[in-house]
Design a protein around this motif. Structure first.
Motif, PDB file in Angstrom:
ATOM      1  N   PRO A 113     -16.052   5.654  -9.880  1.00  0.00           N
ATOM      2  CA  PRO A 113     -15.068   4.803  -9.093  1.00  0.00           C
ATOM      3  C   PRO A 113     -14.388   3.708  -9.830  1.00  0.00           C
ATOM      4  N   THR A 114     -13.296   3.551  -9.386  1.00  0.00           N
ATOM      5  CA  THR A 114     -12.133   2.604 -10.007  1.00  0.00           C
ATOM      6  C   THR A 114     -12.716   1.179 -10.037  1.00  0.00           C
ATOM      7  N   PHE A 115     -13.219   0.814  -8.920  1.00  0.00           N
ATOM      8  CA  PHE A 115     -13.942  -0.607  -8.965  1.00  0.00           C
ATOM      9  C   PHE A 115     -14.997  -0.735 -10.100  1.00  0.00           C
ATOM     10  N   VAL A 116     -16.002   0.186 -10.190  1.00  0.00           N
ATOM     11  CA  VAL A 116     -16.735   0.181 -11.126  1.00  0.00           C
ATOM     12  C   VAL A 116     -16.344   0.106 -12.648  1.00  0.00           C
ATOM     13  N   GLY A 117     -15.143   1.196 -13.025  1.00  0.00           N
ATOM     14  CA  GLY A 117     -14.624   1.096 -14.246  1.00  0.00           C
ATOM     15  C   GLY A 117     -14.120  -0.264 -14.426  1.00  0.00           C
ATOM     16  N   PHE A 118     -13.359  -0.816 -13.615  1.00  0.00           N
ATOM     17  CA  PHE A 118     -12.650  -2.013 -13.931  1.00  0.00           C
ATOM     18  C   PHE A 118     -13.711  -3.233 -14.208  1.00  0.00           C
ATOM     19  N   MET A 119     -14.847  -3.228 -13.360  1.00  0.00           N
ATOM     20  CA  MET A 119     -15.716  -4.339 -13.667  1.00  0.00           C
ATOM     21  C   MET A 119     -16.381  -4.136 -14.828  1.00  0.00           C
ATOM     22  N   ALA A 120     -16.705  -2.737 -15.427  1.00  0.00           N
ATOM     23  CA  ALA A 120     -17.353  -2.265 -16.677  1.00  0.00           C
ATOM     24  C   ALA A 120     -16.319  -2.887 -17.669  1.00  0.00           C
ATOM     25  N   SER A 121     -14.842  -2.544 -17.495  1.00  0.00           N
ATOM     26  CA  SER A 121     -13.988  -2.972 -18.382  1.00  0.00           C
ATOM     27  C   SER A 121     -13.925  -4.622 -18.652  1.00  0.00           C
ATOM     28  N   ILE A 122     -14.163  -5.220 -17.622  1.00  0.00           N
ATOM     29  CA  ILE A 122     -13.928  -6.734 -17.802  1.00  0.00           C
ATOM     30  C   ILE A 122     -15.382  -7.313 -18.466  1.00  0.00           C
ATOM     31  N   ILE A 123     -16.368  -6.421 -18.299  1.00  0.00           N
ATOM     32  CA  ILE A 123     -17.808  -6.746 -18.903  1.00  0.00           C
ATOM     33  C   ILE A 123     -17.517  -6.536 -20.532  1.00  0.00           C
ATOM     34  N   ALA A 124     -16.929  -5.481 -20.675  1.00  0.00           N
ATOM     35  CA  ALA A 124     -16.700  -5.147 -22.231  1.00  0.00           C
ATOM     36  C   ALA A 124     -15.814  -5.958 -22.932  1.00  0.00           C
ATOM     37  N   PHE A 125     -14.802  -6.261 -22.123  1.00  0.00           N
ATOM     38  CA  PHE A 125     -13.946  -7.493 -22.934  1.00  0.00           C
ATOM     39  C   PHE A 125     -14.496  -8.582 -23.133  1.00  0.00           C
ATOM     40  N   VAL A 126     -15.193  -9.038 -22.142  1.00  0.00           N
ATOM     41  CA  VAL A 126     -15.874 -10.388 -22.327  1.00  0.00           C
ATOM     42  C   VAL A 126     -16.823 -10.314 -23.422  1.00  0.00           C
ATOM     43  N   GLY A 127     -17.727  -9.158 -23.253  1.00  0.00           N
ATOM     44  CA  GLY A 127     -18.721  -9.058 -24.460  1.00  0.00           C
ATOM     45  C   GLY A 127     -18.057  -8.998 -25.738  1.00  0.00           C
ATOM     46  N   PHE A 128     -17.031  -8.216 -25.658  1.00  0.00           N
ATOM     47  CA  PHE A 128     -16.297  -7.980 -27.101  1.00  0.00           C
ATOM     48  C   PHE A 128     -15.866  -9.174 -27.817  1.00  0.00           C
ATOM     49  N   VAL A 129     -15.249 -10.241 -26.925  1.00  0.00           N
ATOM     50  CA  VAL A 129     -14.748 -11.612 -27.514  1.00  0.00           C
ATOM     51  C   VAL A 129     -15.869 -12.380 -27.824  1.00  0.00           C
ATOM     52  N   LEU A 130     -17.040 -12.393 -26.788  1.00  0.00           N
ATOM     53  CA  LEU A 130     -18.141 -13.292 -27.338  1.00  0.00           C
ATOM     54  C   LEU A 130     -18.866 -12.691 -28.596  1.00  0.00           C
ATOM     55  N   TYR A 131     -19.100 -11.334 -28.747  1.00  0.00           N
ATOM     56  CA  TYR A 131     -19.794 -10.659 -29.952  1.00  0.00           C
ATOM     57  C   TYR A 131     -18.781 -10.859 -31.153  1.00  0.00           C
ATOM     58  N   TRP A 132     -17.600 -10.795 -31.095  1.00  0.00           N
ATOM     59  CA  TRP A 132     -16.599 -11.195 -32.317  1.00  0.00           C
ATOM     60  C   TRP A 132     -16.881 -12.772 -32.616  1.00  0.00           C
ATOM     61  N   PHE A 133     -16.844 -13.727 -31.690  1.00  0.00           N
ATOM     62  CA  PHE A 133     -17.072 -14.879 -32.099  1.00  0.00           C
ATOM     63  C   PHE A 133     -18.338 -15.303 -32.596  1.00  0.00           C
ATOM     64  N   LYS A 134     -19.292 -14.619 -32.157  1.00  0.00           N
ATOM     65  CA  LYS A 134     -20.693 -14.734 -32.658  1.00  0.00           C
ATOM     66  C   LYS A 134     -20.962 -14.216 -34.108  1.00  0.00           C
ATOM     67  N   ILE A 135     -20.273 -13.108 -34.333  1.00  0.00           N
ATOM     68  CA  ILE A 135     -20.182 -12.491 -35.891  1.00  0.00           C
ATOM     69  C   ILE A 135     -19.523 -13.711 -36.764  1.00  0.00           C
ATOM     70  N   TYR A 136     -18.395 -13.902 -36.195  1.00  0.00           N
ATOM     71  CA  TYR A 136     -17.475 -14.753 -37.029  1.00  0.00           C
ATOM     72  C   TYR A 136     -18.644 -16.285 -37.165  1.00  0.00           C
ATOM     73  N   GLU A 137     -19.139 -16.776 -36.155  1.00  0.00           N
ATOM     74  CA  GLU A 137     -19.844 -17.919 -36.447  1.00  0.00           C
ATOM     75  C   GLU A 137     -20.823 -17.758 -37.601  1.00  0.00           C
ATOM     76  N   TYR A 138     -21.537 -16.665 -37.555  1.00  0.00           N
ATOM     77  CA  TYR A 138     -22.664 -16.146 -38.615  1.00  0.00           C
ATOM     78  C   TYR A 138     -22.024 -16.147 -39.881  1.00  0.00           C
ATOM     79  N   LYS A 139     -20.753 -15.504 -39.756  1.00  0.00           N
ATOM     80  CA  LYS A 139     -20.074 -15.489 -41.223  1.00  0.00           C
ATOM     81  C   LYS A 139     -19.563 -16.764 -41.908  1.00  0.00           C
ATOM     82  N   LYS A 140     -19.483 -17.764 -41.139  1.00  0.00           N
ATOM     83  CA  LYS A 140     -19.240 -19.157 -41.410  1.00  0.00           C
ATOM     84  C   LYS A 140     -20.321 -19.603 -42.255  1.00  0.00           C
ATOM     85  N   LEU A 141     -21.495 -19.329 -41.330  1.00  0.00           N
ATOM     86  CA  LEU A 141     -22.788 -19.828 -41.914  1.00  0.00           C
ATOM     87  C   LEU A 141     -23.071 -19.292 -43.201  1.00  0.00           C
ATOM     88  N   LEU A 142     -23.138 -17.708 -43.259  1.00  0.00           N
ATOM     89  CA  LEU A 142     -23.258 -17.264 -44.730  1.00  0.00           C
ATOM     90  C   LEU A 142     -22.318 -17.450 -45.896  1.00  0.00           C
TER      91      LEU A 142
END
Length: 164
Positions: A113-142
């Motif tokens: 259903p549209t609402f579930v897909g929309f919520m999953a897309s928001i979760i995916a986007f937020v997770g994507f941004v957090l994941y990317w920044f976390k990887i970048y943080e460890y990259k700087k540490l390395l």
């Protein structure tokens, strides 16, 4: 379906959908490059995934599966490298954010259903941004200069292994 394609309003949307698709591919390519450069900073012995395999996260549809593989292998690679460098970090670096992104992205690609897909897309986007920044943080540490320090035994002498 024919009615939808003949609808002039839908035809006005097509260029915008193409632009969104191109921007998404470009973001995935930049994300894949961050993963690749992070993996290049990890010793070969500690890698659980080859740096050039990171590019596969930019392939539409295949990346639904490959995101899960990258999360697990990147986490293991970072664990191995930081253990060798004797740097204290969280137990499973990038794993929580990575699974948030991978799971949200997978669910957003399932016809629900549209609402579930929309919520999953928001979760995916937020997770994507957090994941990317976390990887970048460890990259700087390395990137920080690594100097081997032998571990001290209880009596103050350096051990042969160099592990704490």
């Amino acid at each position: 379906m024919e009615e939808l394609l003949k609808n002039p309003d839908f035809q006005k949307l097509v260029p915008y959908l193409i632009i969104v698709f191109i921007v998404q591919i470009l973001m995935w390519l930049l994300f894949a490059n961050t993963i690749r450069t992070t993996l290049n900073l990890i010793k070969e012995d500690n890698r659980c995934i080859l740096p050039n395999q990171a590019w596969l996260v930019a392939l539409p549809l295949f990346n639904i599966y490959w995101n899960f593989v990258v999360v697990r292998r990147l986490t293991d690679s970072l664990n191995n490298e930081f253990y060798d460098r004797q740097i204290a970090i969280e137990e499973e670096p990038t794993q929580k954010q990575g699974y948030m992104y991978a799971g949200g992205y997978m669910v957003s690609n399932i016809p629900l259903p549209t609402f579930v897909g929309f919520m999953a897309s928001i979760i995916a986007f937020v997770g994507f941004v957090l994941y990317w920044f976390k990887i970048y943080e460890y990259k700087k540490l390395l990137r920080e200069p690594f100097e081997y320090r032998g571990a001290k035994d209880v009596d103050g002498r350096e051990s042969e292994e160099g592990y704490l």
